[in-house]
Design an enzyme around this catalytic site. Structure first.
Site, PDB file in Angstrom:
ATOM      1  N   ASP A  26       0.853  -1.185   0.000  1.00 42.47           N
ATOM      2  CA  ASP A  26       0.000   0.000   0.000  1.00 42.47           C
ATOM      3  C   ASP A  26       0.897   1.246   0.000  1.00 42.47           C
ATOM      4  O   ASP A  26       1.462   1.606   1.029  1.00 42.47           O
ATOM      5  CB  ASP A  26      -0.877  -0.078   1.262  1.00 42.47           C
ATOM      6  CG  ASP A  26      -1.591   1.235   1.547  1.00 42.47           C
ATOM      7  OD1 ASP A  26      -1.805   2.026   0.612  1.00 42.47           O
ATOM      8  OD2 ASP A  26      -1.956   1.445   2.734  1.00 42.47           O
ATOM      9  N   ASN A  28      -0.020   4.390  -0.678  1.00 43.97           N
ATOM     10  CA  ASN A  28      -0.628   5.693  -0.337  1.00 43.97           C
ATOM     11  C   ASN A  28      -1.394   5.672   0.980  1.00 43.97           C
ATOM     12  O   ASN A  28      -2.271   6.511   1.218  1.00 43.97           O
ATOM     13  CB  ASN A  28      -1.520   6.194  -1.490  1.00 43.97           C
ATOM     14  CG  ASN A  28      -2.679   5.234  -1.746  1.00 43.97           C
ATOM     15  OD1 ASN A  28      -2.711   4.129  -1.185  1.00 43.97           O
ATOM     16  ND2 ASN A  28      -3.630   5.645  -2.558  1.00 43.97           N
ATOM     17  N   ASP A  30      -3.782   3.972   2.381  1.00 43.12           N
ATOM     18  CA  ASP A  30      -5.239   3.872   2.551  1.00 43.12           C
ATOM     19  C   ASP A  30      -5.648   2.452   2.974  1.00 43.12           C
ATOM     20  O   ASP A  30      -6.829   2.113   2.990  1.00 43.12           O
ATOM     21  CB  ASP A  30      -5.986   4.300   1.273  1.00 43.12           C
ATOM     22  CG  ASP A  30      -5.675   3.386   0.088  1.00 43.12           C
ATOM     23  OD1 ASP A  30      -4.837   2.462   0.243  1.00 43.12           O
ATOM     24  OD2 ASP A  30      -6.258   3.594  -0.992  1.00 43.12           O
ATOM     25  N   ASP A  34      -1.725  -1.194  -4.026  1.00 43.16           N
ATOM     26  CA  ASP A  34      -1.981  -0.464  -5.277  1.00 43.16           C
ATOM     27  C   ASP A  34      -0.850  -0.656  -6.288  1.00 43.16           C
ATOM     28  O   ASP A  34       0.175  -1.285  -5.983  1.00 43.16           O
ATOM     29  CB  ASP A  34      -2.186   1.026  -4.969  1.00 43.16           C
ATOM     30  CG  ASP A  34      -1.160   1.526  -3.968  1.00 43.16           C
ATOM     31  OD1 ASP A  34       0.042   1.359  -4.240  1.00 43.16           O
ATOM     32  OD2 ASP A  34      -1.555   2.041  -2.895  1.00 43.16           O
ATOM     33  N   ASP A 103      -4.785  -9.830 -15.904  1.00 40.67           N
ATOM     34  CA  ASP A 103      -5.821 -10.848 -15.753  1.00 40.67           C
ATOM     35  C   ASP A 103      -6.976 -10.509 -16.703  1.00 40.67           C
ATOM     36  O   ASP A 103      -7.488  -9.390 -16.669  1.00 40.67           O
ATOM     37  CB  ASP A 103      -6.315 -10.832 -14.293  1.00 40.67           C
ATOM     38  CG  ASP A 103      -6.671 -12.206 -13.785  1.00 40.67           C
ATOM     39  OD1 ASP A 103      -7.378 -12.920 -14.507  1.00 40.67           O
ATOM     40  OD2 ASP A 103      -6.252 -12.556 -12.669  1.00 40.67           O
ATOM     41  N   ASP A 210      -9.008 -15.752 -17.200  1.00 39.63           N
ATOM     42  CA  ASP A 210      -9.884 -16.199 -16.122  1.00 39.63           C
ATOM     43  C   ASP A 210     -11.059 -17.050 -16.626  1.00 39.63           C
ATOM     44  O   ASP A 210     -11.704 -16.686 -17.630  1.00 39.63           O
ATOM     45  CB  ASP A 210     -10.453 -14.951 -15.426  1.00 39.63           C
ATOM     46  CG  ASP A 210     -11.312 -15.269 -14.225  1.00 39.63           C
ATOM     47  OD1 ASP A 210     -10.757 -15.710 -13.212  1.00 39.63           O
ATOM     48  OD2 ASP A 210     -12.547 -15.081 -14.310  1.00 39.63           O
ATOM     49  N   GLU A 267      -6.872 -20.384 -17.113  1.00 37.71           N
ATOM     50  CA  GLU A 267      -7.443 -21.111 -15.978  1.00 37.71           C
ATOM     51  C   GLU A 267      -8.485 -22.078 -16.534  1.00 37.71           C
ATOM     52  O   GLU A 267      -9.542 -21.657 -16.977  1.00 37.71           O
ATOM     53  CB  GLU A 267      -8.102 -20.115 -15.016  1.00 37.71           C
ATOM     54  CG  GLU A 267      -8.572 -20.768 -13.737  1.00 37.71           C
ATOM     55  CD  GLU A 267      -9.597 -19.927 -12.974  1.00 37.71           C
ATOM     56  OE1 GLU A 267      -9.628 -20.041 -11.748  1.00 37.71           O
ATOM     57  OE2 GLU A 267     -10.379 -19.188 -13.612  1.00 37.71           O
ATOM     58  N   HIS A 340      -4.451 -16.990  -5.481  1.00 32.41           N
ATOM     59  CA  HIS A 340      -5.344 -16.178  -4.641  1.00 32.41           C
ATOM     60  C   HIS A 340      -6.671 -16.869  -4.333  1.00 32.41           C
ATOM     61  O   HIS A 340      -7.494 -16.295  -3.626  1.00 32.41           O
ATOM     62  CB  HIS A 340      -5.614 -14.856  -5.353  1.00 32.41           C
ATOM     63  CG  HIS A 340      -6.372 -15.060  -6.634  1.00 32.41           C
ATOM     64  ND1 HIS A 340      -5.830 -15.725  -7.714  1.00 32.41           N
ATOM     65  CD2 HIS A 340      -7.636 -14.765  -6.982  1.00 32.41           C
ATOM     66  CE1 HIS A 340      -6.745 -15.809  -8.663  1.00 32.41           C
ATOM     67  NE2 HIS A 340      -7.842 -15.225  -8.259  1.00 32.41           N
ATOM     68  N   ASP A 341      -6.891 -18.059  -4.887  1.00 36.63           N
ATOM     69  CA  ASP A 341      -8.134 -18.789  -4.616  1.00 36.63           C
ATOM     70  C   ASP A 341      -7.897 -19.977  -3.693  1.00 36.63           C
ATOM     71  O   ASP A 341      -8.831 -20.730  -3.391  1.00 36.63           O
ATOM     72  CB  ASP A 341      -8.732 -19.344  -5.926  1.00 36.63           C
ATOM     73  CG  ASP A 341      -9.253 -18.237  -6.828  1.00 36.63           C
ATOM     74  OD1 ASP A 341      -9.675 -17.192  -6.310  1.00 36.63           O
ATOM     75  OD2 ASP A 341      -9.242 -18.428  -8.057  1.00 36.63           O
TER      76      ASP A 341
HETATM   77  C1  NOJ Z   1     -11.413 -17.442 -10.996  1.00 35.36           C
HETATM   78  C2  NOJ Z   1     -10.688 -16.419 -10.184  1.00 35.36           C
HETATM   79  O1  NOJ Z   1      -9.394 -16.873  -9.932  1.00 35.36           O
HETATM   80  C3  NOJ Z   1     -11.499 -16.170  -8.942  1.00 35.36           C
HETATM   81  O2  NOJ Z   1     -10.813 -15.399  -7.997  1.00 35.36           O
HETATM   82  C4  NOJ Z   1     -12.792 -15.546  -9.352  1.00 35.36           C
HETATM   83  O3  NOJ Z   1     -13.626 -15.421  -8.222  1.00 35.36           O
HETATM   84  C5  NOJ Z   1     -13.515 -16.362 -10.417  1.00 35.36           C
HETATM   85  N1  NOJ Z   1     -12.648 -16.874 -11.438  1.00 35.36           N
HETATM   86  C6  NOJ Z   1     -14.561 -15.527 -11.101  1.00 35.36           C
HETATM   87  O4  NOJ Z   1     -13.969 -14.580 -11.930  1.00 35.36           O
END
Ligand code: NOJ
Length: 582
Positions: A26, A28, A30, A34, A103, A210, A267, A340-341
C-alpha cells in the site's frame, strides 16, 4: 527426447510471480495495496529473480469479487491508481527485465458494466443479447443450477413477468454481480477482442485468462440431479468444458493472441487431458494452462468446499506426475503451488506444524517441474494460513457462502468455521509480510489498518528477516530461480525431459530432468522419518545400470548422507542433484 527439435519459445524461460494487488503493498496509506506499491517493490522482485508478473485484476470494478467483476475494461480502478500508474509499472518493470501480464476476465462482467445496465434498463436494446436472459418456468428459475458462490445461478429481473406469471432471469455462474456474457453473440466476441488487443498494444506481455472454460453453456438448459440441502445442483456438467467451446477459443486466439508475440496462461479447471492438444499443443489456443488436479486434493468432492480432507503423498505424487506427463506429451505447463483462490500450500500439505524445511521442500518439488513456474506472493517467505474465530472476520464472498452451505448441510457452526478456516480464499489474500512492524510493513505508515486482517505471524515470517539470511526460505527460492535461469543447468531445468522415478516409495516424490548428457534428480522426502533410496533403482528408471551423484544443487539440510549405492534422506530432506551415468 530429441533436443534439437525443441521449440524454445520465450515464455518457456520465464519465472512467474503472481501479485494480488490489494494485498501486496500500500503506497498511499489507505490500507489497500496499489499499482505504485507494486512499482516500489520491483527491486525486491528483481532481487528474487523472477522475470514475469501476473497482476490480478486492476480494472474498474465495484469489487464484489475483488476485481473479478469488471465495470470498465479500459480504465483502472481508482483504489489501485490510474492508467498512468499502470503504464509506469509496465515501463519500470521492463527496465528491470520483468514482463507484466494482466488478468483477462471475459466470461462475465460486473452488473455495473454499461452493457449490463443498458440490458436491464431496456429489454429491447441490443445489450439484452450480450448476456444470458431466460424466462423461468412454473414459478421457478430456468434451471436448478447452483452458482459457484452459492444460491441459484439465476437472478430475477424485477418487473418482467409474462402473461403466464413466469419471471425473467439472467445467468451468473459466480456472484449475482457477475452476469455471464453471451459468447454465442458475435458482437460480444468482437467487443471482447477489442479489449484484449487494446491492452496488448499497450505493451503487456500477455494474459492470465480467467474462467475461460466456462464461456460455452449447454443450450438446452436442463435441470440436474439435486445434490445439496439447498435443493440445487453443481452446475459444471452443462457449463464447463462444453463441447464446441473450441470454436470460440480458436476465434479468440486468432483475432487476438496470435497477432502478437504474447503469452497466455489459461485457468481451465477439470479440462480432460485428451483435450490438451487443442489447448496447449502446437498452434493451440493458449501458451500454457493451469492444471488444478493436484492443488485441489484437499477437497474430497469437487465443488463441495466443506469436504475437507488430508492430502496423501502418494496421491499428490500421482497427480503431479500424470499432469506433467500429459503436458509434456502435448505442450507446456504452468506449475504452481498457490494462488489467490487457494489456502497456503504449507498448511495444505503439512498441517499446522509446517516448518521452514517443509516450505523449502515444497518449493523444490514444484519449481523444477517442466513448465513456466508461478510463485504466489508470500510463498517465497513461507507465509501460512490464519485462524479466524468468527465468520464475521472473513472478507471473501465465497467463504461466507461456504459457511452457510455447511450449516445448511447440518454441520455445526464450529465445524463450518473449521472448514472455512482451512479452505478460505482469504488465507492467501492477507497482506504481504514485509517486516515485523504493527501492520507488517504493508503500508508505509504502520498505524494504517489493512483492508483485510493480517495473519498475525509477521513478527516471525517476514521479508526483512529473510533477505540477508542465506538459510532462509527466500534465499532458497532465490537459489532455485538462479539455477533455473542462469548457468550450466538452465537448458536441462527448463527444457529437459521429465521422468518420474521411485514410484514404489510412497513417502518420496522424485523425478529426473534429462537434457542431452545432463541428468538432474529432484528428490523429496515427505515423511519425518529417514528414507533410504537405492541409487540402482533410480538408474533403472532411465534404463541404466549405475549412476553416481555429482553436484548438489539444492539441499534443505547442511549435509547429505550417501555412499555409492544408497542415498539416505533425513526427515523432510529435499535435494536437487546432478548425477552421472556410469
Ligand atoms: C477465478 C478467479 O481466480 C477467482 O478469484 C474468481 O472469483 C472467479 N474466477 C470468477 O472470476
Amino acid at each position: 527426447m530429441d533436443t534439437k527439435k525443441l521449440d524454445k519459445k520465450w515464455w518457456k524461460k520465464e519465472v512467474g510471480y503472481q501479485i494480488y494487488p490489494r494485498s501486496f503493498y500500500d503506497s498511499n496509506n489507505d490500507g489497500i495495496g496499489d499499482l505504485n506499491g507494486i512499482t516500489e517493490k520491483l527491486d525486491y522482485l528483481k532481487n528474487l529473480g523472477i522475470t514475469l508478473i501476473w497482476v490480478c485484476p486492476i480494472f474498474k470494478s465495484p469489487m464484489d469479487d475483488n476485481g473479478y467483476d469488471i465495470s470498465d475494461y479500459y480504465d483502472v480502478n481508482p483504489e489501485f491508481g490510474t492508467k498512468e500508474d499502470l503504464e509506469r509499472l509496465i515501463s519500470e518493470a521492463e527496465k528491470r527485465g520483468i514482463k507484466i501480464i494482466l488478468d483477462l476476465v471475459i466470461n462475465h462482467t460486473s452488473d455495473e458494466h454499461e452493457w449490463f445496465l443498458e440490458a436491464l434498463k431496456n429489454p429491447e436494446s441490443k445489450y439484452r443479447n450480450y448476456y444470458i436472459f431466460k424466462r423461468g418456468k412454473n414459478g421457478l428459475p430456468p434451471t436448478n443450477w447452483r452458482s459457484h458462490f452459492g444460491g441459484s445461478v439465476w437472478e430475477k429481473v424485477e418487473g418482467e413477468v409474462d402473461e403466464n406469471g413466469n419471471e425473467m432471469y439472467y445467468l451468473h455462474l459466480f456472484t449475482k454481480k457477475q452476469p455471464d456474457l453471451n459468447w454465442e453473440n458475435p458482437e460480444v466476441r468482437q467487443e471482447l477482442y477489442k479489449i484484449v488487443n487494446y491492452w496488448l498494444e499497450k505493451g503487456i506481455a500477455g494474459f492470465r485468462v480467467d474462467a475461460i472454460n466456462s464461456i460455452k453453456k449447454d443450450k438446452d438448459y436442463l435441470d440436474l440431479p439435486v445434490d445439496g440441502a439447498d435443493g440445487l445442483a453443481h452446475n459444471i456438467k452443462y457449463t464447463l468444458n462444453q463441447p464446441g467451446i473450441e470454436g470460440f477459443l480458436t476465434e479468440l486466439a486468432e483475432k487476438t493472441f496470435k497477432k502478437y508475440n504474447c503469452m497466455t496462461v489459461a485457468e481451465t479447471p477439470l479440462l480432460e487431458y485428451e483435450r490438451y492438444s487443442d489447448f496447449i499443443g502446437e498452434g493451440g489456443f493458449f501458451s500454457m494452462i493451469f492444471d488444478f488436479s493436484y492443488s485441489d486434493l484437499d477437497m474430497a468432492k469437487e465443488g463441495f468446499y466443506y469436504s475437507v480432507q488430508d492430502v496423501k503423498v502418494r496421491e499428490l505424487r500421482n497427480k503431479i506426475f500424470e499432469s506433467q506427463l500429459t503436458q509434456q506429451k502435448y505442450g507446456w505447463g504452468a506449475p504452481f503451488l498457490e494462488n489467490h483462490d487457494l489456502p497456503r500450500s504449507l498448511n495444505k500439505f503439512f498441517g499446522e506444524k509446517a516448518n521452514e524445511t517443509n516450505a523449502k521442500l515444497l518449493g523444490n518439488v514444484f519449481f523444477f517441474l517442466r513448465g513456466t513456474p508461478f510463485i504466489y506472493q508470500g510463498q517465497e517467505i513461507g507465509m501460512d494460513n490464519f485462524v479466524r474465530n468468527d465468520i464475521s472476520e472473513f472478507d471473501d464472498i465465497a467463504s461466507k457462502d461456504q459457511y452457510q452451505r455447511a450449516l445448511g448441510e447440518g454441520f455445526s457452526p464450529k465445524e463450518a468455521l473449521y472448514f472455512v478456516n482451512k479452505r478460505s480464499r482469504d488465507n492467501s489474500r492477507t497482506p504481504m509480510q514485509w517486516d515485523e512492524g504493527k501492520n507488517a510493513g504493508f503500508s508505509e505508515d504502520e498505524n494504517i489498518k489493512s483492508w483485510i486482517k493480517l495473519t498475525g505471524r509477521h513478527t516471525v515470517t517476514n521479508v526483512k528477516n529473510q533477505l540477508n539470511d542465506e538459510d532462509s526460505i527466500f534465499a532458497h527460492y532465490k537459489n532455485m530461480i538462479e539455477l533455473r535461469q542462469n548457468g550450466k543447468y538452465s537448458d536441462c531445468l527448463i527444457y529437459g525431459e521429465f521422468i518420474p522415478v521411485l514410484l514404489k516409495n510412497d513417502k518420496i516424490i522424485a523425478y529426473i530432468r534429462k537434457y542431452e548428457n545432463q541428468n538432474i534428480l529432484c528428490i523429496n522426502n515427505f515423511s519425518d522419518k529417514k528414507q533410504q533410496v537405492e541409487l540402482s533403482e533410480i538408474a533403472k528408471s532411465i534404463s541404466e545400470k549405475e549412476i553416481k551423484l555429482a553436484d548438489i544443487l539444492i539441499n534443505n539440510y547442511k549435509n547429505i548422507e550417501n555412499d555409492s549405492e544408497v542415498l539416505a534422506l533425513e526427515g523432510y530432506q529435499s535435494l536437487l542433484v546432478e548425477f552421472q551415468i556410469l
